[in-house]
Design a protein around this motif. Structure first.
Motif, PDB file in Angstrom:
ATOM      1  N   HIS A  18     -11.638 -10.033  -2.066  1.00  0.00           N
ATOM      2  CA  HIS A  18     -10.845  -8.955  -2.667  1.00  0.00           C
ATOM      3  C   HIS A  18      -9.530  -8.705  -1.917  1.00  0.00           C
ATOM      4  CE1 HIS A  18     -12.944  -6.582   0.434  1.00  0.00           C
ATOM      5  NE2 HIS A  18     -11.945  -5.728   0.316  1.00  0.00           N
ATOM      6  N   LYS A  19      -9.363  -9.317  -0.734  1.00  0.00           N
ATOM      7  CA  LYS A  19      -8.111  -9.182   0.017  1.00  0.00           C
ATOM      8  C   LYS A  19      -7.316 -10.481   0.016  1.00  0.00           C
ATOM      9  CE  LYS A  19      -9.088  -5.351   2.963  1.00  0.00           C
ATOM     10  NZ  LYS A  19      -8.612  -4.737   4.185  1.00  0.00           N
ATOM     11  N   TRP A  20      -7.710 -11.415  -0.799  1.00  0.00           N
ATOM     12  CA  TRP A  20      -7.027 -12.702  -0.876  1.00  0.00           C
ATOM     13  C   TRP A  20      -6.107 -12.738  -2.083  1.00  0.00           C
ATOM     14  CZ3 TRP A  20      -5.666 -15.945   2.478  1.00  0.00           C
ATOM     15  CH2 TRP A  20      -5.277 -17.242   2.153  1.00  0.00           C
ATOM     16  N   VAL A  21      -5.001 -13.449  -1.954  1.00  0.00           N
ATOM     17  CA  VAL A  21      -4.047 -13.570  -3.055  1.00  0.00           C
ATOM     18  C   VAL A  21      -4.643 -14.405  -4.185  1.00  0.00           C
ATOM     19  CG1 VAL A  21      -2.005 -13.252  -1.632  1.00  0.00           C
ATOM     20  CG2 VAL A  21      -2.933 -15.546  -1.916  1.00  0.00           C
ATOM     21  N   LYS A  22      -4.120 -14.183  -5.375  1.00  0.00           N
ATOM     22  CA  LYS A  22      -4.586 -14.914  -6.552  1.00  0.00           C
ATOM     23  C   LYS A  22      -3.397 -15.613  -7.209  1.00  0.00           C
ATOM     24  CE  LYS A  22      -8.406 -11.749  -7.396  1.00  0.00           C
ATOM     25  NZ  LYS A  22      -8.306 -11.107  -6.108  1.00  0.00           N
ATOM     26  N   LYS A  23      -3.603 -16.875  -7.510  1.00  0.00           N
ATOM     27  CA  LYS A  23      -2.544 -17.671  -8.131  1.00  0.00           C
ATOM     28  C   LYS A  23      -2.063 -17.016  -9.418  1.00  0.00           C
ATOM     29  CE  LYS A  23      -1.259 -22.314  -9.344  1.00  0.00           C
ATOM     30  NZ  LYS A  23      -1.637 -23.695  -9.446  1.00  0.00           N
ATOM     31  N   ASP A  24      -0.755 -17.030  -9.615  1.00  0.00           N
ATOM     32  CA  ASP A  24      -0.053 -16.486 -10.775  1.00  0.00           C
ATOM     33  C   ASP A  24       0.037 -14.961 -10.782  1.00  0.00           C
ATOM     34  OD1 ASP A  24       0.417 -19.084 -11.760  1.00  0.00           O
ATOM     35  OD2 ASP A  24      -1.496 -19.095 -12.819  1.00  0.00           O
ATOM     36  N   GLU A  25      -0.471 -14.293  -9.730  1.00  0.00           N
ATOM     37  CA  GLU A  25      -0.318 -12.836  -9.607  1.00  0.00           C
ATOM     38  C   GLU A  25       1.026 -12.531  -8.941  1.00  0.00           C
ATOM     39  OE1 GLU A  25      -2.444 -10.149 -10.469  1.00  0.00           O
ATOM     40  OE2 GLU A  25      -3.475 -11.694 -11.624  1.00  0.00           O
ATOM     41  N   ILE A  26       1.574 -11.362  -9.266  1.00  0.00           N
ATOM     42  CA  ILE A  26       2.861 -10.938  -8.707  1.00  0.00           C
ATOM     43  C   ILE A  26       2.604  -9.969  -7.559  1.00  0.00           C
ATOM     44  CG2 ILE A  26       5.009  -9.691  -9.191  1.00  0.00           C
ATOM     45  CD1 ILE A  26       4.776 -10.803 -12.073  1.00  0.00           C
ATOM     46  N   TYR A  27       3.339 -10.172  -6.456  1.00  0.00           N
ATOM     47  CA  TYR A  27       3.213  -9.339  -5.264  1.00  0.00           C
ATOM     48  C   TYR A  27       4.592  -8.896  -4.784  1.00  0.00           C
ATOM     49  CZ  TYR A  27      -1.482 -11.289  -5.191  1.00  0.00           C
ATOM     50  OH  TYR A  27      -2.749 -11.669  -5.538  1.00  0.00           O
ATOM     51  N   THR A  28       4.602  -7.926  -3.885  1.00  0.00           N
ATOM     52  CA  THR A  28       5.844  -7.426  -3.316  1.00  0.00           C
ATOM     53  C   THR A  28       5.828  -7.685  -1.813  1.00  0.00           C
ATOM     54  OG1 THR A  28       5.807  -5.641  -4.939  1.00  0.00           O
ATOM     55  CG2 THR A  28       7.340  -5.409  -3.101  1.00  0.00           C
ATOM     56  N   ILE A  29       6.826  -8.393  -1.319  1.00  0.00           N
ATOM     57  CA  ILE A  29       6.912  -8.658   0.117  1.00  0.00           C
ATOM     58  C   ILE A  29       7.436  -7.413   0.819  1.00  0.00           C
ATOM     59  CG2 ILE A  29       8.119  -9.975   1.901  1.00  0.00           C
ATOM     60  CD1 ILE A  29       7.983 -12.382   0.082  1.00  0.00           C
ATOM     61  N   ALA A  30       6.680  -6.955   1.822  1.00  0.00           N
ATOM     62  CA  ALA A  30       7.061  -5.781   2.608  1.00  0.00           C
ATOM     63  C   ALA A  30       7.717  -6.178   3.924  1.00  0.00           C
ATOM     64  CB  ALA A  30       5.839  -4.920   2.885  1.00  0.00           C
ATOM     65  N   LYS A  31       7.351  -7.356   4.426  1.00  0.00           N
ATOM     66  CA  LYS A  31       7.840  -7.771   5.744  1.00  0.00           C
ATOM     67  C   LYS A  31       7.764  -9.288   5.842  1.00  0.00           C
ATOM     68  CE  LYS A  31       6.723  -6.856  10.611  1.00  0.00           C
ATOM     69  NZ  LYS A  31       5.788  -6.122  11.491  1.00  0.00           N
ATOM     70  N   VAL A  32       8.737  -9.887   6.540  1.00  0.00           N
ATOM     71  CA  VAL A  32       8.754 -11.323   6.797  1.00  0.00           C
ATOM     72  C   VAL A  32       8.805 -11.516   8.305  1.00  0.00           C
ATOM     73  CG1 VAL A  32      10.015 -13.486   6.459  1.00  0.00           C
ATOM     74  CG2 VAL A  32       9.982 -11.785   4.639  1.00  0.00           C
ATOM     75  N   VAL A  33       7.950 -12.392   8.822  1.00  0.00           N
ATOM     76  CA  VAL A  33       7.916 -12.647  10.264  1.00  0.00           C
ATOM     77  C   VAL A  33       7.855 -14.145  10.533  1.00  0.00           C
ATOM     78  CG1 VAL A  33       6.765 -10.467  10.813  1.00  0.00           C
ATOM     79  CG2 VAL A  33       5.397 -12.492  10.395  1.00  0.00           C
ATOM     80  N   HIS A  34       8.245 -14.516  11.746  1.00  0.00           N
ATOM     81  CA  HIS A  34       8.125 -15.886  12.210  1.00  0.00           C
ATOM     82  C   HIS A  34       6.786 -16.007  12.903  1.00  0.00           C
ATOM     83  CE1 HIS A  34      11.062 -19.270  13.215  1.00  0.00           C
ATOM     84  NE2 HIS A  34      11.251 -18.947  11.969  1.00  0.00           N
ATOM     85  N   LEU A  35       5.951 -16.939  12.493  1.00  0.00           N
ATOM     86  CA  LEU A  35       4.635 -17.145  13.087  1.00  0.00           C
ATOM     87  C   LEU A  35       4.758 -18.227  14.157  1.00  0.00           C
ATOM     88  CD1 LEU A  35       2.592 -17.127   9.758  1.00  0.00           C
ATOM     89  CD2 LEU A  35       2.909 -15.229  11.359  1.00  0.00           C
ATOM     90  N   ASN A  36       5.044 -17.816  15.378  1.00  0.00           N
ATOM     91  CA  ASN A  36       5.323 -18.754  16.463  1.00  0.00           C
ATOM     92  C   ASN A  36       4.163 -19.690  16.766  1.00  0.00           C
ATOM     93  OD1 ASN A  36       7.900 -17.722  16.862  1.00  0.00           O
ATOM     94  ND2 ASN A  36       7.143 -16.104  18.178  1.00  0.00           N
ATOM     95  N   LEU A  37       2.930 -19.222  16.622  1.00  0.00           N
ATOM     96  CA  LEU A  37       1.778 -20.071  16.917  1.00  0.00           C
ATOM     97  C   LEU A  37       1.517 -21.111  15.836  1.00  0.00           C
ATOM     98  CD1 LEU A  37      -0.696 -17.419  18.366  1.00  0.00           C
ATOM     99  CD2 LEU A  37       0.729 -19.041  19.621  1.00  0.00           C
TER     100      LEU A  37
END
Length: 88
Positions: A18-37
């Motif tokens: 229930h916390k995983w994204v679903k293909k073809d669903e629309i979402y809103t990006i709140a934050k973008v980060v660089h994942l150094n690891l």
């Protein structure tokens, strides 16, 4: 920025369905980060899904999504911010 999920494969077992994204669903990006690891991959936080209790998973990989309006001013502003922040 509004995005559409283009890849919902390979859900980690630590993230409930229930916390995983679903293909073809629309979402809103709140934050973008660089994942150094993860080889400096971009990660995104979504307004619609709270991952705070899914440690160590805090962000979704940005390449799971495509912008709905790739030429919008917000999309261009975000690209510029990312370029500026990570070319220093």
């Amino acid at each position: 920025m509004k995005v559409i999920c283009i890849d919902d494969s390979k859900r980690p077992i630590d993230i409930p369905e229930h916390k995983w994204v679903k293909k073809d669903e629309i979402y809103t990006i709140a934050k973008v980060v660089h994942l150094n690891l993860q080889k400096n991959t971009l990660g995104v936080e979504l307004e619609e899904i709270d991952l705070t209790d899914c440690f160590p998973y805090e962000y979704f990989l940005a390449n799971r999504f495509a912008p709905l309006q790739p030429n919008s001013s917000l999309h261009k502003e975000l690209e510029k911010e990312i370029e500026t922040e990570y070319t220093i």
